[in-house]
Design a protein around this motif. Structure first.
Motif, short mmCIF file in Angstrom:
data_model
loop_
_atom_site.label_atom_id
_atom_site.label_comp_id
_atom_site.label_asym_id
_atom_site.label_seq_id
_atom_site.Cartn_x
_atom_site.Cartn_y
_atom_site.Cartn_z
N ALA A 160 39.42 46.44 43.36
CA ALA A 160 38.08 47.16 43.38
C ALA A 160 37.06 46.12 42.98
CB ALA A 160 37.98 48.09 42.49
N LEU A 161 37.19 44.86 43.03
CA LEU A 161 36.03 43.77 42.24
C LEU A 161 35.48 43.45 44.09
CD1 LEU A 161 34.41 43.79 39.93
CD2 LEU A 161 35.14 41.39 40.25
N GLN A 162 36.42 43.22 44.73
CA GLN A 162 36.50 43.01 46.44
C GLN A 162 35.76 44.33 47.03
OE1 GLN A 162 40.21 42.24 47.28
NE2 GLN A 162 40.02 39.83 47.08
N ARG A 163 35.64 45.20 47.00
CA ARG A 163 35.08 46.65 47.74
C ARG A 163 33.69 46.87 47.08
NH1 ARG A 163 38.99 50.68 45.62
NH2 ARG A 163 41.18 49.62 46.47
N VAL A 164 33.53 46.27 46.22
CA VAL A 164 31.56 45.89 45.70
C VAL A 164 31.24 45.54 46.99
CG1 VAL A 164 30.16 45.78 44.26
CG2 VAL A 164 31.88 46.13 42.95
N LYS A 165 29.88 46.34 47.65
CA LYS A 165 28.96 45.66 48.70
C LYS A 165 28.06 44.97 48.04
CE LYS A 165 30.29 49.22 51.38
NZ LYS A 165 29.89 49.83 52.51
N GLU A 166 27.65 44.95 46.80
CA GLU A 166 25.90 43.65 46.69
C GLU A 166 26.60 43.72 45.48
OE1 GLU A 166 22.57 46.42 46.79
OE2 GLU A 166 23.60 47.17 48.59
N PRO A 167 27.51 42.79 44.80
CA PRO A 167 27.30 41.94 43.54
C PRO A 167 26.32 41.64 42.82
CG PRO A 167 28.17 40.00 45.46
CD PRO A 167 27.36 41.49 46.01
N SER A 168 26.82 41.88 41.77
CA SER A 168 25.76 41.89 40.22
C SER A 168 25.76 40.29 39.69
CB SER A 168 25.40 43.16 39.75
OG SER A 168 26.39 43.34 38.69
N ALA A 169 25.05 40.47 38.71
CA ALA A 169 25.20 40.27 37.26
C ALA A 169 26.59 40.04 36.55
CB ALA A 169 24.18 39.74 36.57
N ASN A 170 26.87 41.95 36.63
CA ASN A 170 27.84 42.08 35.84
C ASN A 170 29.48 41.51 36.62
OD1 ASN A 170 29.48 43.59 33.76
ND2 ASN A 170 29.60 45.14 34.90
N ASP A 171 29.01 41.76 38.08
CA ASP A 171 30.31 41.46 38.66
C ASP A 171 30.90 39.99 38.33
OD1 ASP A 171 30.79 43.70 39.52
OD2 ASP A 171 29.18 43.51 41.67
N ASP A 172 30.19 39.38 38.25
CA ASP A 172 30.31 37.59 38.36
C ASP A 172 31.28 37.48 36.84
OD1 ASP A 172 29.26 36.67 40.51
OD2 ASP A 172 27.42 36.46 39.63
N ALA A 173 30.42 38.18 36.17
CA ALA A 173 31.24 38.63 33.90
C ALA A 173 32.52 39.04 34.87
CB ALA A 173 30.77 38.58 33.71
N GLU A 174 33.38 39.59 35.65
CA GLU A 174 34.38 40.54 36.06
C GLU A 174 34.85 39.27 36.80
OE1 GLU A 174 35.95 43.45 35.37
OE2 GLU A 174 34.21 43.98 34.17
N ARG A 175 34.38 38.70 37.64
CA ARG A 175 35.26 37.92 38.23
C ARG A 175 35.95 36.75 37.11
NH1 ARG A 175 32.71 39.96 42.22
NH2 ARG A 175 33.06 39.19 44.62
N ARG A 176 34.79 36.55 36.41
CA ARG A 176 34.95 35.64 35.49
C ARG A 176 36.90 35.47 34.76
NH1 ARG A 176 30.00 34.17 34.88
NH2 ARG A 176 29.43 34.76 33.27
N ASN A 177 36.33 36.55 33.92
CA ASN A 177 37.65 37.96 33.25
C ASN A 177 38.34 38.00 34.00
OD1 ASN A 177 38.32 39.05 31.71
ND2 ASN A 177 37.89 41.27 31.92
N LEU A 178 38.63 38.21 35.28
CA LEU A 178 39.55 38.12 35.71
C LEU A 178 40.36 36.36 35.83
CD1 LEU A 178 38.99 40.89 39.03
CD2 LEU A 178 41.05 41.25 37.35
N SER A 179 39.55 35.84 36.49
CA SER A 179 39.95 34.58 36.87
C SER A 179 41.30 33.97 35.18
CB SER A 179 39.41 33.25 36.70
OG SER A 179 39.69 32.24 36.97
#
Length: 123
Positions: free
Chosen positions: A75-94
């Motif tokens: 779902a995160l990879q499908r996002v076309k325009e990443p936001s600051a919230n997406d960066d936090a989500e990526r860190r959380n996934l990691s």
């Protein structure tokens, strides 16, 4: 773990003679007192069985965690325009990935021990 820890602690207390071999309890509606016997070998056997069952169930739990993690990653990879919230989500996934790997290796390391003690006590 709800069964493993109490049984393991009772086993330890029993082999060090802190807990007596049997205890008589008087229940409110029973005619005779109920006697509970604390056999150390049975306590050890059932605690190792509970530990082995917990570890096997942990593998199923990790499998489900991995499925959820994979779905969130897609779902995160499908996002076309990443936001600051997406960066936090990526860190959380990691961080979740690291935690799942640690749990997996911990369970893999403990499973042979649980199986060994289960077999050793049964024989």
């Amino acid at each position: 773990m709800l069964f493993y820890y109490p049984l393991e602690h009772l086993y330890y207390l029993r082999i060090h003679d802190i807990v007596p071999p049997s205890v008589a309890l008087r229940l409110p509606f029973a005619r005779k007192p109920v006697t509970i016997k604390f056999d150390a070998s049975n306590l050890a056997l059932w605690s190792t069985r509970a530990w082995a069952v917990y570890l096997i169930l942990q593998f199923y739990h990790l499998r489900e965690d991995f499925r959820l993690w994979k779905a969130q990653r897609k779902a995160l990879q499908r996002v076309k325009e990443p936001s600051a919230n997406d960066d936090a989500e990526r860190r959380n996934l990691s961080q979740r990935w690291d935690a799942m790997v640690n749990e997996l290796f911990g369970s893999i390391a403990n499973l042979p021990l649980a199986l060994h003690w289960f077999v050793a006590i049964c024989l």
